[in-house]
Motif scaffolding. Structure first.
Motif, PDB file in Angstrom:
ATOM      1  N   LEU A  20       0.829  -1.207   0.000  1.00  0.00           N
ATOM      2  CA  LEU A  20       0.000   0.000   0.000  1.00  0.00           C
ATOM      3  C   LEU A  20       0.863   1.257   0.000  1.00  0.00           C
ATOM      4  CD1 LEU A  20      -2.866  -0.994   2.468  1.00  0.00           C
ATOM      5  CD2 LEU A  20      -2.831  -1.114  -0.036  1.00  0.00           C
ATOM      6  N   LYS A  21       2.038   1.174   0.643  1.00  0.00           N
ATOM      7  CA  LYS A  21       2.944   2.322   0.671  1.00  0.00           C
ATOM      8  C   LYS A  21       3.453   2.657  -0.729  1.00  0.00           C
ATOM      9  CE  LYS A  21       7.149   3.981   2.975  1.00  0.00           C
ATOM     10  NZ  LYS A  21       8.210   3.640   3.955  1.00  0.00           N
ATOM     11  N   VAL A  22       3.866   1.615  -1.471  1.00  0.00           N
ATOM     12  CA  VAL A  22       4.342   1.844  -2.839  1.00  0.00           C
ATOM     13  C   VAL A  22       3.215   2.368  -3.713  1.00  0.00           C
ATOM     14  CG1 VAL A  22       5.260   0.739  -4.906  1.00  0.00           C
ATOM     15  CG2 VAL A  22       6.194   0.148  -2.674  1.00  0.00           C
ATOM     16  N   ALA A  26       3.040   5.928  -5.726  1.00  0.00           N
ATOM     17  CA  ALA A  26       2.782   6.009  -7.169  1.00  0.00           C
ATOM     18  C   ALA A  26       1.613   6.945  -7.459  1.00  0.00           C
ATOM     19  CB  ALA A  26       2.497   4.617  -7.726  1.00  0.00           C
ATOM     20  N   LYS A  27       0.569   6.858  -6.643  1.00  0.00           N
ATOM     21  CA  LYS A  27      -0.604   7.718  -6.851  1.00  0.00           C
ATOM     22  C   LYS A  27      -0.265   9.176  -6.576  1.00  0.00           C
ATOM     23  CE  LYS A  27      -4.058   4.115  -6.064  1.00  0.00           C
ATOM     24  NZ  LYS A  27      -5.022   3.498  -5.114  1.00  0.00           N
ATOM     25  N   ILE A  36       2.942   7.876 -14.285  1.00  0.00           N
ATOM     26  CA  ILE A  36       3.338   6.666 -13.569  1.00  0.00           C
ATOM     27  C   ILE A  36       2.465   5.477 -13.995  1.00  0.00           C
ATOM     28  CG2 ILE A  36       3.629   5.592 -11.310  1.00  0.00           C
ATOM     29  CD1 ILE A  36       5.530   7.927 -11.801  1.00  0.00           C
ATOM     30  N   ILE A  37       3.114   4.382 -14.282  1.00  0.00           N
ATOM     31  CA  ILE A  37       2.404   3.119 -14.490  1.00  0.00           C
ATOM     32  C   ILE A  37       2.713   2.239 -13.285  1.00  0.00           C
ATOM     33  CG2 ILE A  37       2.208   1.035 -15.913  1.00  0.00           C
ATOM     34  CD1 ILE A  37       2.933   2.736 -18.340  1.00  0.00           C
ATOM     35  N   SER A  38       1.675   1.853 -12.566  1.00  0.00           N
ATOM     36  CA  SER A  38       1.879   1.135 -11.311  1.00  0.00           C
ATOM     37  C   SER A  38       1.462  -0.327 -11.409  1.00  0.00           C
ATOM     38  CB  SER A  38       1.103   1.802 -10.174  1.00  0.00           C
ATOM     39  OG  SER A  38       1.271   1.078  -8.970  1.00  0.00           O
ATOM     40  N   TYR A  39       2.393  -1.190 -11.014  1.00  0.00           N
ATOM     41  CA  TYR A  39       2.119  -2.624 -10.889  1.00  0.00           C
ATOM     42  C   TYR A  39       2.076  -3.014  -9.402  1.00  0.00           C
ATOM     43  CZ  TYR A  39       3.703  -2.837 -15.783  1.00  0.00           C
ATOM     44  OH  TYR A  39       3.855  -2.649 -17.141  1.00  0.00           O
ATOM     45  N   ALA A  40       1.832  -2.024  -8.525  1.00  0.00           N
ATOM     46  CA  ALA A  40       2.015  -2.237  -7.095  1.00  0.00           C
ATOM     47  C   ALA A  40       0.828  -2.904  -6.410  1.00  0.00           C
ATOM     48  CB  ALA A  40       2.323  -0.905  -6.414  1.00  0.00           C
ATOM     49  N   GLU A 361       9.510   5.651 -14.452  1.00  0.00           N
ATOM     50  CA  GLU A 361       8.178   6.029 -13.967  1.00  0.00           C
ATOM     51  C   GLU A 361       7.248   4.810 -13.937  1.00  0.00           C
ATOM     52  OE1 GLU A 361       6.965   9.492 -16.264  1.00  0.00           O
ATOM     53  OE2 GLU A 361       7.972  10.792 -14.805  1.00  0.00           O
ATOM     54  N   VAL A 362       7.809   3.721 -13.427  1.00  0.00           N
ATOM     55  CA  VAL A 362       7.075   2.470 -13.248  1.00  0.00           C
ATOM     56  C   VAL A 362       7.201   2.072 -11.782  1.00  0.00           C
ATOM     57  CG1 VAL A 362       7.069  -0.007 -13.774  1.00  0.00           C
ATOM     58  CG2 VAL A 362       7.336   1.667 -15.616  1.00  0.00           C
ATOM     59  N   ALA A 363       6.070   1.750 -11.149  1.00  0.00           N
ATOM     60  CA  ALA A 363       6.063   1.361  -9.748  1.00  0.00           C
ATOM     61  C   ALA A 363       5.966  -0.155  -9.616  1.00  0.00           C
ATOM     62  CB  ALA A 363       4.897   2.012  -9.013  1.00  0.00           C
TER      63      ALA A 363
END
Length: 399
Positions: A20-22, A26-27, A36-40, A361-363
């Protein structure tokens, strides 16, 4: 003036959820205008099926749902969970052996509270979901990590568990399909672990939240189906979040022996009482209604799974085991460490994740959140276009 008394030492030692922190970071970067593209986050990008939403809307019109209801859950939902447990886990239970909770996470917490005593050792196969060790510590237990790497498809063996067992071992955490790895134990592997736990009188907390998300014809065999006799010392944890794209509805459950469920129910009566009634009505619809849309979502996850594995495998230095369940891929990134990328030389997966976020810019979530360094978790529960675009950024970064 006397100084204020200290805060809880137990809670002060608990770490924030790394995933949730990552995702929050990212958000926040996205809100600043960064692409940002997030895979978190482990969260389906689909909308909850409309018939489930309609059931909730109908429930809103019934004043009975504005009142307290039984702390352990609506009788109709406990019946639906019992039916699902028989259908998917091969275990026949009475509705009285079910407690409905605020998401699967509350079930995890209560399961450890029910079976762990101070100083008990809990065998925790690693990589593990970030919440397990903290929930064990909150029950005054001691998490004992048992690590299996990519060479074992991230699955521990009976031999490893036996080597870690001591006179203080009372509980085993068993998760198949796995978060964070997507690995699925075979029926034979599951049976061997179940027989071992039965032999030594060890409780099993089995998290089955991803049991309906498997691929390539693989079935996630429940440990109580593989070894029926172990049901008397097993608590199953599950919920509607992943299968039905209902993460925000917060409906989970725990199923287990009557004595364990009794004391967990007593805890919940003081902790939270009943889960939101409208969400419970929606969960009834999800479990009892048509499974067509759930299957369509599973097929979409399968397509994305094949795409991300194929594209990540093109990056030299990554080892990408083929996940057969859940919606995560867990590459071994040790081949990227100690090398210089964009002027930076990461030596841990935590440093690598920071590099990826800053330069591509990828999480992604570093392996330190789930056990040893040297790995990253990527959820493919995001749109197809974003999924491919993010991996292509990694391909360019590490080319």
């Amino acid at each position: 003036m006397t100084e204020r008394a200290p805060l809880s030492r137990k809670l002060s030692a608990i770490a924030e959820s790394a995933t949730l922190k990552v995702d929050a970071k990212a958000k926040a970067l996205k809100a600043e205008g960064k692409d940002i593209i997030s895979y978190a986050a482990g969260e389906p990008d689909f909308a909850t099926p409309q018939f489930i939403v309609d059931a909730a809307a109908e429930a809103l019109a019934d004043p009975a749902n504005y009142r307290y209801t039984p702390a352990a859950g609506l009788p109709a939902l406990r019946e639906a969970v019992a039916a699902k447990t028989l259908r998917d886990s091969g275990l026949e239970v009475a509705p009285s052996q079910v407690i409905v909770t605020n998401g699967g996470k509350q079930s995890v917490y209560q399961a450890f509270q029910a079976v762990v005593n101070p100083g008990d050792e809990v065998l925790l196969p690693a990589p593990y979901w970030t919440t397990y060790p903290e929930a064990i510590r909150l029950a005054d237990g001691i998490p004992v990590e048992v690590f299996a790497g990519a060479d074992q498809d991230y699955k521990v063996t009976v031999e490893q568990l036996e080597a870690a067992r001591t006179a203080r071992t009372t509980v085993l955490v068993f998760v198949s399909p796995s978060n964070p790895t997507g690995s699925v134990y075979t029926a034979e592997e599951t049976a061997a672990i179940g027989e071992w736990a039965l032999e030594h009188g060890i409780w099993i907390i089995s998290d089955e939240i991803y049991q309906n998300l498997t691929y390539e014809g693989v079935k996630a065999t429940s440990i109580v189906e593989a070894v029926p006799a172990v049901a008397g010392q097993t608590i199953l944890v599950n919920g509607v979040a992943k299968t039905y794209a209902m993460t925000g509805w917060r409906v989970g459950w725990m199923v287990g022996p009557a004595d364990a469920i009794k004391i967990a129910g007593n805890l919940q009566s003081h902790l939270s009482s009943n889960v939101n009634n409208v969400a419970q009505k929606a969960a009834i619809a999800a479990l009892n209604g048509p499974q067509t849309e759930a299957e369509q979502m599973r097929e979409a996850f399968d397509r994305r799974r094949r795409l991300i594995v194929s594209e990540l495998s093109k990056i030299e230095g990554l080892v990408v085991p083929n996940p057969l369940g859940a919606f995560y891929v867990y590459p071994d990134v040790q081949g990227l460490l100690g090398r210089t990328w964009g002027g930076v030389t990461p030596t841990t997966s935590l440093e690598l994740a920071d590099l990826i976020l800053e330069q591509a810019e990828v999480a992604v979530v570093p392996g330190e959140a789930f056990g040893p360094s040297g790995y990253i978790r990527m959820s493919y529960a995001l749109g197809d276009e974003a999924l491919l675009a993010g991996v292509q950024r990694l391909q360019r970064l590490f080319s």
